[in-house]
Scaffold this motif. Structure first.
Motif, mmCIF file in Angstrom:
data_model
loop_
_atom_site.group_PDB
_atom_site.id
_atom_site.type_symbol
_atom_site.label_atom_id
_atom_site.label_comp_id
_atom_site.label_asym_id
_atom_site.label_seq_id
_atom_site.Cartn_x
_atom_site.Cartn_y
_atom_site.Cartn_z
ATOM 1 N N GLN B 247 -71.792 -46.655 9.910
ATOM 2 C CA GLN B 247 -72.727 -46.920 8.821
ATOM 3 C C GLN B 247 -72.903 -45.735 7.888
ATOM 4 O OE1 GLN B 247 -74.130 -49.972 8.159
ATOM 5 N NE2 GLN B 247 -72.505 -50.424 9.633
ATOM 6 N N HIS B 248 -72.523 -44.531 8.339
ATOM 7 C CA HIS B 248 -72.641 -43.362 7.481
ATOM 8 C C HIS B 248 -71.293 -43.133 6.796
ATOM 9 C CE1 HIS B 248 -73.241 -39.211 6.195
ATOM 10 N NE2 HIS B 248 -74.546 -39.376 6.442
ATOM 11 N N PRO B 249 -71.309 -42.848 5.507
ATOM 12 C CA PRO B 249 -70.029 -42.640 4.817
ATOM 13 C C PRO B 249 -69.150 -41.592 5.502
ATOM 14 C CG PRO B 249 -71.797 -42.816 3.221
ATOM 15 C CD PRO B 249 -72.449 -42.826 4.579
ATOM 16 N N TYR B 250 -69.758 -40.563 6.076
ATOM 17 C CA TYR B 250 -68.968 -39.534 6.762
ATOM 18 C C TYR B 250 -68.316 -40.111 8.014
ATOM 19 C CZ TYR B 250 -67.881 -35.453 9.643
ATOM 20 O OH TYR B 250 -67.254 -34.537 10.435
ATOM 21 N N GLY B 285 -80.134 -31.522 -0.865
ATOM 22 C CA GLY B 285 -80.110 -32.961 -0.650
ATOM 23 C C GLY B 285 -79.294 -33.309 0.573
ATOM 24 N N CYS B 286 -78.532 -34.403 0.473
ATOM 25 C CA CYS B 286 -77.687 -34.801 1.594
ATOM 26 C C CYS B 286 -76.544 -33.799 1.729
ATOM 27 C CB CYS B 286 -77.145 -36.208 1.361
ATOM 28 S SG CYS B 286 -75.906 -36.698 2.582
ATOM 29 N N ALA B 287 -76.345 -33.265 2.936
ATOM 30 C CA ALA B 287 -75.339 -32.225 3.135
ATOM 31 C C ALA B 287 -73.935 -32.732 2.816
ATOM 32 C CB ALA B 287 -75.384 -31.722 4.576
ATOM 33 N N PHE B 288 -73.767 -34.046 2.862
ATOM 34 C CA PHE B 288 -72.434 -34.623 2.676
ATOM 35 C C PHE B 288 -72.169 -34.966 1.214
ATOM 36 C CE2 PHE B 288 -69.503 -38.385 3.294
ATOM 37 C CZ PHE B 288 -68.420 -37.635 3.743
ATOM 38 N N ASN B 289 -73.160 -34.792 0.343
ATOM 39 C CA ASN B 289 -73.040 -35.378 -1.001
ATOM 40 C C ASN B 289 -71.832 -34.939 -1.826
ATOM 41 O OD1 ASN B 289 -73.838 -33.645 -3.412
ATOM 42 N ND2 ASN B 289 -75.564 -33.192 -2.047
ATOM 43 N N PRO B 290 -71.378 -33.659 -1.757
ATOM 44 C CA PRO B 290 -70.230 -33.321 -2.603
ATOM 45 C C PRO B 290 -68.960 -34.064 -2.208
ATOM 46 C CG PRO B 290 -71.348 -31.345 -1.789
ATOM 47 C CD PRO B 290 -71.885 -32.498 -1.023
ATOM 48 N N ARG B 291 -68.898 -34.567 -0.976
ATOM 49 C CA ARG B 291 -67.672 -35.208 -0.512
ATOM 50 C C ARG B 291 -67.818 -36.722 -0.477
ATOM 51 N NH1 ARG B 291 -66.493 -32.567 5.175
ATOM 52 N NH2 ARG B 291 -64.415 -33.418 4.843
ATOM 53 N N CYS B 292 -68.998 -37.216 -0.827
ATOM 54 C CA CYS B 292 -69.273 -38.624 -0.573
ATOM 55 C C CYS B 292 -68.814 -39.499 -1.735
ATOM 56 C CB CYS B 292 -70.767 -38.821 -0.342
ATOM 57 S SG CYS B 292 -71.195 -40.517 0.067
ATOM 58 N N GLY B 293 -68.110 -40.594 -1.414
ATOM 59 C CA GLY B 293 -67.637 -41.509 -2.444
ATOM 60 C C GLY B 293 -68.716 -42.445 -2.936
ATOM 61 N N PHE B 294 -69.857 -42.494 -2.249
ATOM 62 C CA PHE B 294 -70.912 -43.447 -2.609
ATOM 63 C C PHE B 294 -72.157 -42.750 -3.137
ATOM 64 C CE2 PHE B 294 -68.718 -45.062 1.253
ATOM 65 C CZ PHE B 294 -67.952 -46.046 0.628
ATOM 66 N N ARG B 295 -72.011 -41.497 -3.504
ATOM 67 C CA ARG B 295 -73.178 -40.686 -3.826
ATOM 68 C C ARG B 295 -74.107 -41.339 -4.840
ATOM 69 N NH1 ARG B 295 -71.184 -35.299 -5.622
ATOM 70 N NH2 ARG B 295 -70.899 -36.373 -7.608
ATOM 71 N N ARG B 298 -80.228 -39.715 -6.094
ATOM 72 C CA ARG B 298 -81.173 -38.934 -5.291
ATOM 73 C C ARG B 298 -80.497 -38.062 -4.227
ATOM 74 N NH1 ARG B 298 -83.799 -43.449 -1.296
ATOM 75 N NH2 ARG B 298 -85.232 -41.745 -0.905
ATOM 76 N N CYS B 299 -79.215 -38.350 -3.959
ATOM 77 C CA CYS B 299 -78.526 -37.663 -2.866
ATOM 78 C C CYS B 299 -78.456 -36.161 -3.073
ATOM 79 C CB CYS B 299 -77.109 -38.198 -2.698
ATOM 80 S SG CYS B 299 -77.078 -39.936 -2.247
ATOM 81 N N ARG B 300 -78.489 -35.742 -4.349
ATOM 82 C CA ARG B 300 -78.368 -34.310 -4.621
ATOM 83 C C ARG B 300 -79.694 -33.573 -4.520
ATOM 84 N NH1 ARG B 300 -73.512 -33.765 -8.900
ATOM 85 N NH2 ARG B 300 -74.196 -35.768 -9.675
ATOM 86 N N SER B 315 -78.117 -41.298 8.721
ATOM 87 C CA SER B 315 -78.875 -40.574 7.704
ATOM 88 C C SER B 315 -78.196 -40.727 6.355
ATOM 89 C CB SER B 315 -78.947 -39.092 8.057
ATOM 90 O OG SER B 315 -79.294 -38.933 9.391
ATOM 91 N N CYS B 316 -78.451 -41.860 5.709
ATOM 92 C CA CYS B 316 -77.832 -42.104 4.411
ATOM 93 C C CYS B 316 -78.745 -42.976 3.568
ATOM 94 C CB CYS B 316 -76.485 -42.791 4.596
ATOM 95 S SG CYS B 316 -75.747 -43.286 3.030
ATOM 96 N N PHE B 317 -78.892 -42.608 2.310
ATOM 97 C CA PHE B 317 -79.815 -43.333 1.426
ATOM 98 C C PHE B 317 -79.379 -44.772 1.169
ATOM 99 C CE2 PHE B 317 -81.221 -39.028 -0.125
ATOM 100 C CZ PHE B 317 -82.492 -39.137 0.436
ATOM 101 N N LEU B 318 -78.103 -45.070 1.396
ATOM 102 C CA LEU B 318 -77.668 -46.454 1.212
ATOM 103 C C LEU B 318 -78.431 -47.384 2.155
ATOM 104 C CD1 LEU B 318 -73.789 -45.940 1.049
ATOM 105 C CD2 LEU B 318 -75.283 -46.598 -0.845
HETATM 106 S S1 SF4 Z 1 -74.656 -41.929 -0.050
HETATM 107 FE FE1 SF4 Z 1 -75.890 -40.169 -0.403
HETATM 108 S S2 SF4 Z 1 -77.064 -39.971 1.439
HETATM 109 FE FE2 SF4 Z 1 -75.414 -41.320 1.914
HETATM 110 S S3 SF4 Z 1 -73.895 -39.955 2.716
HETATM 111 FE FE3 SF4 Z 1 -73.443 -40.213 0.585
HETATM 112 S S4 SF4 Z 1 -74.440 -38.486 -0.343
HETATM 113 FE FE4 SF4 Z 1 -75.309 -38.688 1.670
#
Ligand code: SF4
Ligand SMILES: Nc1ncnc2c1ncn2[C@@H]1O[C@H](COP(=O)(O)OP(=O)(O)OP(=O)(O)O)[C@@H](O)[C@H]1O
Ligand SMILES: [Mg+2]
Lengths: 326, 351
Positions: B247-250, B285-295, B298-300, B315-318
């Motif tokens: 469920q988490h993009p990572y 923000g979300c530690a994964f945000n620079p690598r996330c395809g769904f950012r 608010r993630c930043r 832990s994802c805002f989605l």
């Molecule tokens: S969508 Fe946002 S909160 Fe979810 S992993 Fe990507 S950057 Fe993080």
């Protein structure tokens, strides 16, 4: 284990032969032995006769063989200067040097080891920093200066301890003289022993500290902690035992250097040991004494080395038992 | 039922010359009695630090700066050192990565075992020796009685790790923390050692926190899995759920990078761009945000909490049902990736 001991023994004999060669060359080629023995009014014929009698005309390897054979029976000839057998001279001086050296080594170990353990376990405390600062002085001050300083403070100013000599000695078994049994002998020993042992003490302290810090970082110490073993079992069992392997080696080898370096201390304190004898021999170009001293020191070094190797094996099962099984 | 281990909002800091690093940030998870929790994450994600914090052996200057650790319902993170020492080994067993260096080379195996047993249990030396032998038999050391007097270097790596397991289990702890127990071993013995560990813990009813890089080991051994990213919880849930329906993009990126587990040989290997940030450079923000395809926007700026889904928690805002709806194309892409997008759907009914 036995094979190991034998291998080491053969190596030791090899080392001794090399030293014997050096000492022989010194004996044979530094100055002319005949010149040292005769007066100015000796005729050339008498000189030639003496040369023949001493075997100096034989091939060099025959002479070397004879030298080694005699040395093995502790026959080092007659001192040029004192005109007595070198072996007797050395035997009369050996106890003083060995006693001083051993007391110094024990002092160095008994003080250096606990200080090293303490500074390793608690590197941040004030006392640790003080120990380290002191050890730096101990390492950087030359021995003779330390000796003179000690004499200045404890003999000249305070008048507590004698500044030279061995005090009263007792003869044991007809040949061994010891100062350990009399009050004046013991008090005479204190300053020279500290002077001689101070350097080794700081060395041992720094070594133990370094090893301790290293060992405390290892996985097996972390695992021992994770098993809930007491700090005492970890620090003084698991950790200390592992630091001892190198400490034994270095301390053992240091005993050899202590004996060798006792020359300086013996000079400062007019200690009637081999070092003083050797120094006088050097001044008088008394080659037989110099050659014998060289051989004796090498012999002591080799023996100590050999014992250290055996101890090392006794402590470390990886060498003792060897090979991964299972 | 009280969890065997409960980690609540754990925060671990490492003061350095360049400022205080936060190695673990607001991490929470439980391990139920008898449960095996796998902990995965890239190198540097904070797996070992979490294990060390639990057993109270963080390398200085690292320290627990917040949160609680409860063992069987009692706090252990603030115990005085002597009390914590009685917890270590007795109630929590720890297994480290490298069996070659975990055993003291100068002590016989039997002595290391009896010393550990006698530290925690009142019994005679004779009884401790018997117990030591039984433990060696249990971990499958041949000729156990004779091997008690062997030194570590006389064992192979696999055998040494068995001895390490025996040592960790010597006082029957209720929790075993195993930090990459097989990474240093030969591939041929890894599976044996893992199954041995699992069997022995199961027999004793002990819970296990199994730290590893190997998703294969997790899939076979663990009941639940916890995915860490930059010292924070990314996702936690049943192994099946997290592997099949991340469920988490990572986590999604991680799982797609392991085609064999999806059972689909044609699965496209989806590399996550970039790499995990160093501790000093974790983004806002979300530690994964620079690598996330769904950012999202608010993630930043904001940090996501762990939100429940129908399967795992991530832990994802989605997944934040209270959040604003993501742009339609992001939502579509996320749903296509199997993520139960809940943001902007007040009922959360699109699962
Ligand atoms: S969508 Fe946002 S909160 Fe979810 S992993 Fe990507 S950057 Fe993080
Ligand atoms: N004393 C320290 N000073 C600074 N940073 C540290 C210190 N100890 C650990 N770290 C950092 O803490 C982070 C987490 O380390 P940890 O050992 O828990 O990672 P890990 O997930 O176990 O990685 P691996 O899979 O490589 O074992 C890493 O980024 C590491 O660099
Ligand atoms: Mg790790």
């Amino acid at each position: 284990m036995l094979a190991f001991a034998i291998r080491r023994l053969i190596q030791a004999v090899g080392v001794m032969l090399v030293v014997a060669l050096i000492s022989f060359l010194l004996f044979r080629f530094v100055g002319d032995p005949v010149n040292q023995l005769v007066g100015v009014d000796t005729t050339p014929e008498q000189r030639a006769q003496l040369r023949q009698d001493l075997g100096l005309n034989d091939p060099v390897y025959v002479q070397f063989g004879r030298f080694v054979g005699k040395a093995a029976r502790f026959d080092f000839g007659i001192s040029y200067q004192i005109k007595r057998p070198v072996a007797d001279l050395i035997a009369s001086r050996l106890p003083a040097t060995l006693e001083l050296s051993l007391v110094s080594a024990v002092f160095a170990l008994l003080v250096g080891l606990p200080m090293g353990v303490y500074t390793g376990l608690y590197p941040q405390t004030l006392l640790s920093r003080l120990f380290l600062a002191l050890s730096l002085t101990g390492i950087s001050l030359p021995t003779f200066l330390i000796g003179i300083l000690l004499i200045f403070i404890f003999s000249v100013n305070l008048g507590w301890l004698p500044s030279f000599g061995r005090g009263d000695v007792v003869t044991i078994g007809g040949f061994w003289t010891t100062g350990l049994l009399t009050r004046s002998g013991l008090s005479s020993l204190i300053l020279p022993a500290i002077t001689l042992g101070l350097f080794q003490m700081t060395l041992i302290m720094r070594l133990v500290r370094g090893e301790m810090l290293e060992v405390l970082r290892t996985d097996y110490i972390k695992f021992a902690r994770a098993r809930g073993l007491s700090s005492r079992a970890i620090n003084f069992g698991h950790a200390l035992k592992n630091t001892l392997v190198p400490v034994i080696t270095i301390t053992g080898l240091q005993i050899g250097s202590i004996i060798a370096f006792s020359i300086i201390t013996e000079t400062v304190f007019q200690w009637p040991g081999m070092g003083l004898l050797f120094l006088q021999a050097v001044q008088n170009v008394d080659i037989p004494i110099m050659a014998a001293y060289l051989l004796l020191i090498a012999f002591l070094f080799t023996v100590i080395n050999f014992i250290v190797d055996l101890l090392y094996v006794a402590v470390d099962p990886r060498i003792r038992i060897g090979g991964a099984g299972a | 039922m009280t969890a065997t281990l409960s980690v609540r909002n754990l925060r671990v800091e490492i003061p350095t010359r360049h400022g205080v690093l936060t190695a673990i940030d607001d991490l929470s998870f439980d391990i139920a009695p008898g449960e095996v929790l796998g902990v995965v994450g890239e190198s540097g994600a904070g797996k070992s630090i979490t294990g060390s914090a639990i057993i109270g052996l963080l390398d200085p200057p690292g320290r627990i700066a917040g949160g609680e650790i409860l063992l069987g319902g009692e706090r252990i993170d603030n115990l005085p050192p002597p009390a914590m020492r009685r917890v270590r080994g007795k109630r929590i067993g720890m297994i480290f990565q490298d069996p070659l260096t975990s055993l003291n080379p100068l002590y016989r195996i039997g002595d290391q075992l009896t010393q550990t047993i006698l530290t925690h249990e009142k019994m005679t030396a004779r009884a401790a020796l018997d117990k030591a032998e039984r433990l060696l038999v249990e971990v499958g050391i041949p000729a156990a009685g004779a091997r008690l007097s062997s030194y570590p270097h006389q064992f192979s790596g696999g055998m040494r790790q068995r001895v390490v397991i025996a040592l960790a289990l010597a006082a029957d702890p209720e929790l075993v923390v195993a930090d990459e127990p097989t990474t240093a071993l030969d591939v041929s013995v890894q599976a044996q050692v893992i199954s041995l560990l699992k069997r022995l813990c199961k027999d004793r009813g002990a819970s296990v926190m199994l730290i590893t890089h190997d998703m294969g080991v997790i899939a076979e051994t663990a009941d639940r899995v916890c995915v860490l990213y930059a010292g924070r919880l990314a996702e936690i849930g049943k192994v099946r759920d997290v592997v099949k329906h991340p469920q988490h993009p990572y986590t999604h990126g991680l799982m797609t990078a392991i085609p064999s587990l999806k059972g689909d040989p044609d699965a496209r290997l989806e590399q996550i761009p970039g790499s995990m940030p160093r501790l000093g450079a974790i983004p806002e923000g979300c530690a994964f945000n620079p690598r996330c395809g769904f950012r999202l926007e608010r993630c930043r700026a904001e940090r996501p909490a762990a939100y429940p889904t129908s399967r795992s928690e991530a832990s994802c805002f989605l997944l934040d049902a209270a959040g604003r709806a993501p742009p339609p194309e992001t939502a579509t892409a996320a749903r296509a990736a199997g993520i139960e997008v809940r943001a902007g759907a007040p009922t959360g009914a699109d699962a």
